[in-house]
Design a protein around this motif. Structure first.
Motif, PDB file in Angstrom:
ATOM      1  N   UNK A 205       0.970  -1.269   0.106  1.00  0.00           N
ATOM      2  CA  UNK A 205      -0.225   0.277  -0.033  1.00  0.00           C
ATOM      3  C   UNK A 205       0.765   1.226   0.195  1.00  0.00           C
ATOM      4  N   UNK A 206       1.683   1.400   0.726  1.00  0.00           N
ATOM      5  CA  UNK A 206       2.786   2.399   0.686  1.00  0.00           C
ATOM      6  C   UNK A 206       3.548   2.664  -0.583  1.00  0.00           C
ATOM      7  N   UNK A 207       3.812   1.450  -1.239  1.00  0.00           N
ATOM      8  CA  UNK A 207       4.517   1.665  -2.588  1.00  0.00           C
ATOM      9  C   UNK A 207       3.471   2.172  -3.785  1.00  0.00           C
ATOM     10  N   UNK A 208       2.128   1.765  -3.383  1.00  0.00           N
ATOM     11  CA  UNK A 208       1.125   2.328  -4.510  1.00  0.00           C
ATOM     12  C   UNK A 208       0.807   3.823  -4.317  1.00  0.00           C
ATOM     13  N   UNK A 209       0.780   4.145  -2.920  1.00  0.00           N
ATOM     14  CA  UNK A 209       0.479   5.625  -2.580  1.00  0.00           C
ATOM     15  C   UNK A 209       1.634   6.529  -2.884  1.00  0.00           C
ATOM     16  N   UNK A 210       2.775   6.283  -2.975  1.00  0.00           N
ATOM     17  CA  UNK A 210       3.966   6.740  -3.310  1.00  0.00           C
ATOM     18  C   UNK A 210       4.294   6.791  -4.687  1.00  0.00           C
ATOM     19  N   UNK A 211       3.879   5.774  -5.582  1.00  0.00           N
ATOM     20  CA  UNK A 211       4.032   5.565  -6.988  1.00  0.00           C
ATOM     21  C   UNK A 211       3.514   6.623  -7.928  1.00  0.00           C
ATOM     22  N   UNK A 212       4.030   6.754  -8.857  1.00  0.00           N
ATOM     23  CA  UNK A 212       3.601   7.766  -9.952  1.00  0.00           C
ATOM     24  C   UNK A 212       2.161   7.376 -10.385  1.00  0.00           C
ATOM     25  N   UNK A 214      -0.032   5.058  -8.985  1.00  0.00           N
ATOM     26  CA  UNK A 214      -0.904   5.483  -8.048  1.00  0.00           C
ATOM     27  C   UNK A 214      -1.446   6.527  -7.654  1.00  0.00           C
ATOM     28  N   UNK A 215      -0.548   7.804  -7.719  1.00  0.00           N
ATOM     29  CA  UNK A 215      -1.096   8.892  -7.761  1.00  0.00           C
ATOM     30  C   UNK A 215      -1.930   9.617  -8.741  1.00  0.00           C
ATOM     31  N   UNK A 238     -10.016   3.261  -7.156  1.00  0.00           N
ATOM     32  CA  UNK A 238      -9.395   2.894  -8.280  1.00  0.00           C
ATOM     33  C   UNK A 238      -8.560   1.645  -7.950  1.00  0.00           C
ATOM     34  N   UNK A 239      -8.588   1.040  -6.730  1.00  0.00           N
ATOM     35  CA  UNK A 239      -7.871  -0.494  -6.578  1.00  0.00           C
ATOM     36  C   UNK A 239      -9.158  -1.192  -6.074  1.00  0.00           C
ATOM     37  N   UNK A 240      -9.475  -2.575  -6.911  1.00  0.00           N
ATOM     38  CA  UNK A 240     -10.362  -3.289  -6.639  1.00  0.00           C
ATOM     39  C   UNK A 240      -9.821  -4.485  -5.785  1.00  0.00           C
ATOM     40  N   UNK A 241     -10.036  -4.522  -4.800  1.00  0.00           N
ATOM     41  CA  UNK A 241      -9.459  -6.077  -3.942  1.00  0.00           C
ATOM     42  C   UNK A 241     -10.815  -6.985  -3.648  1.00  0.00           C
ATOM     43  N   UNK A 242     -10.422  -8.276  -3.409  1.00  0.00           N
ATOM     44  CA  UNK A 242     -11.452  -9.016  -3.166  1.00  0.00           C
ATOM     45  C   UNK A 242     -12.169  -8.794  -1.916  1.00  0.00           C
ATOM     46  N   UNK A 243     -13.501  -9.439  -1.617  1.00  0.00           N
ATOM     47  CA  UNK A 243     -14.493  -9.430  -0.394  1.00  0.00           C
ATOM     48  C   UNK A 243     -13.547 -10.288   0.592  1.00  0.00           C
TER      49      UNK A 243
END
Length: 371
Positions: A205-212, A214-215, A238-243
């Motif tokens: 999640x940290x990688x996603x939030x700080x990635x180009x 992701x932003x 914009x990120x679809x996770x499983x239930x």
């Protein structure tokens, strides 16, 4: 999808314009028949010729000082290292090189190929490209409005256990030392984005939030689309996770479809590591200097897309390829995004309810044969 335009023709045209097309000139690759060529480099002759030409153009553009070796010799050493994780004695002897020479060459050529990523790794940007990617995903698993599959890709490294703090930072959720990159692929296994090169303990999640990427996604720059993410990511617009705890048949069906498309990433990374066995063990790494590892990962991603365009099959399975890593969970419970939760529930109701399934539903099995 990785490069929709006829890049081969563009490369050839540029070579001809510069007077640098080989036009059948002798190459060090000519010493191998087609079978030996594939065994040594895990690529075919036309694919290698294209890669060599592309590297030649790139090296001229970045104004590197004139190398002592020919470009095809430098590419040969590098592709051989990528394929086996070590340079063949026969290749080095034929070129009069040492292992130390090899390390320097691989570093140089990896930087050159990684620099070609803008040309050969492309996230869908125009409306038609996005619609095409989303259409293929929906046809594959039934989930609409998806631009790609998002996952952390772990690559084993060696770290000194005597430097305890640094060593611990590289230990991932499966208990071994690695570096991790954020990768997005499409339903055909083409790589659409490669970002970051972090220590193995980094949260997805940290990688996603700080990635180009992701932003860009979370700031609505790519429109009302999702990327598929595993349990290590937070559900968002914009990120679809499983239930996490499916309560009915609709949610069970959705989770099966989600697992099927997520499995494409596992297959893609497995194929990359079979073709480029250097990715199975990237050698020693230090926390503050991961650029060289990043270049190798990005270069292999470029070559993966090129090999797919040339329909080059990966070599047979040799050893076990690890599964996608389980998500690393924060100790603080995730705050649920109510808007995203509502959007996921609407998606499930419209596409995975009994009514929608009876009208038009693709198979959502999760066997490897389906991927």
């Amino acid at each position: 999808m990785a490069f929709a335009l006829p890049v081969w023709l563009a490369v050839q045209e540029e070579l001809l314009g510069q007077g640098e097309a080989d036009n059948g000139a002798p190459s060090c690759f000519d010493d191998f028949d087609d079978e030996a060529l594939f065994q040594m480099f895990h690529l075919t002759r036309p694919c290698i010729a294209f890669i060599t030409d592309a590297v030649r153009i790139r090296m001229k553009k970045v104004a590197l000082k004139k190398p002592a070796l020919s470009v095809d010799s430098m590419v040969m050493v590098t592709l051989n290292y990528y394929a086996h994780g070590a340079s063949s004695a026969a290749v080095l002897k034929g070129l009069g090189l040492s292992q130390k020479d090899c390390q320097s060459l691989v570093c140089t050529v990896s930087g050159v190929i990684a620099g070609m990523s803008d040309q050969f790794i492309s996230f869908p940007l125009i409306r038609e490209a996005k619609a095409n990617v989303a259409f293929k995903v929906k046809r594959f698993c039934g989930i609409p409005n998806v631009l790609g599959v998002l996952a952390p890709a772990h690559f084993k490294i060696r770290a000194s256990p005597y430097e305890k703090d640094t060593f611990r930072s590289f230990v991932n959720t499966l208990g071994y030392t690695s570096v991790v990159s954020q990768i997005i692929c499409d339903s055909d296994g083409n790589i659409l984005s490669v970002e970051k090169c972090c220590v193995g303990s980094t949260f997805e999640q940290e990688m996603w939030e700080s990635s180009f990427k992701g932003r860009e996604m979370e700031e609505e720059l790519h429109g009302p689309y999702w990327v598929i993410g595993g349990k290590g990511y937070h559900l968002s617009k914009h990120v679809l996770t499983p239930v996490s705890q499916p309560a009915n048949d609709d949610e069970v069906r959705f989770n099966k479809a989600h697992a099927k498309i997520l499995n494409v990433m596992r297959t893609t990374l497995g194929s990359m590591k079979r073709r480029f066995r250097c990715l199975m063990q990237l050698g020693f790494a230090q926390e503050g200097s991961l650029d060289k590892k990043s270049n190798i990962i990005k270069a292999c991603s470029v070559l993966h897309n090129i090999s797919k365009k040339f329909s080059v099959p990966p070599p047979p399975v040799a050893g076990k390829i690890e599964p996608l890593h389980p998500g690393k969970q924060h100790s603080v419970p995730e705050e649920i995004n109510s808007e995203a939760l509502k959007a996921r529930q609407e998606l499930i109701h419209i596409n995975f309810s009994d009514v929608s399934i009876s009208e038009d539903a693709p198979s959502t099995g999760t066997t490897e044969e389906d991927v």
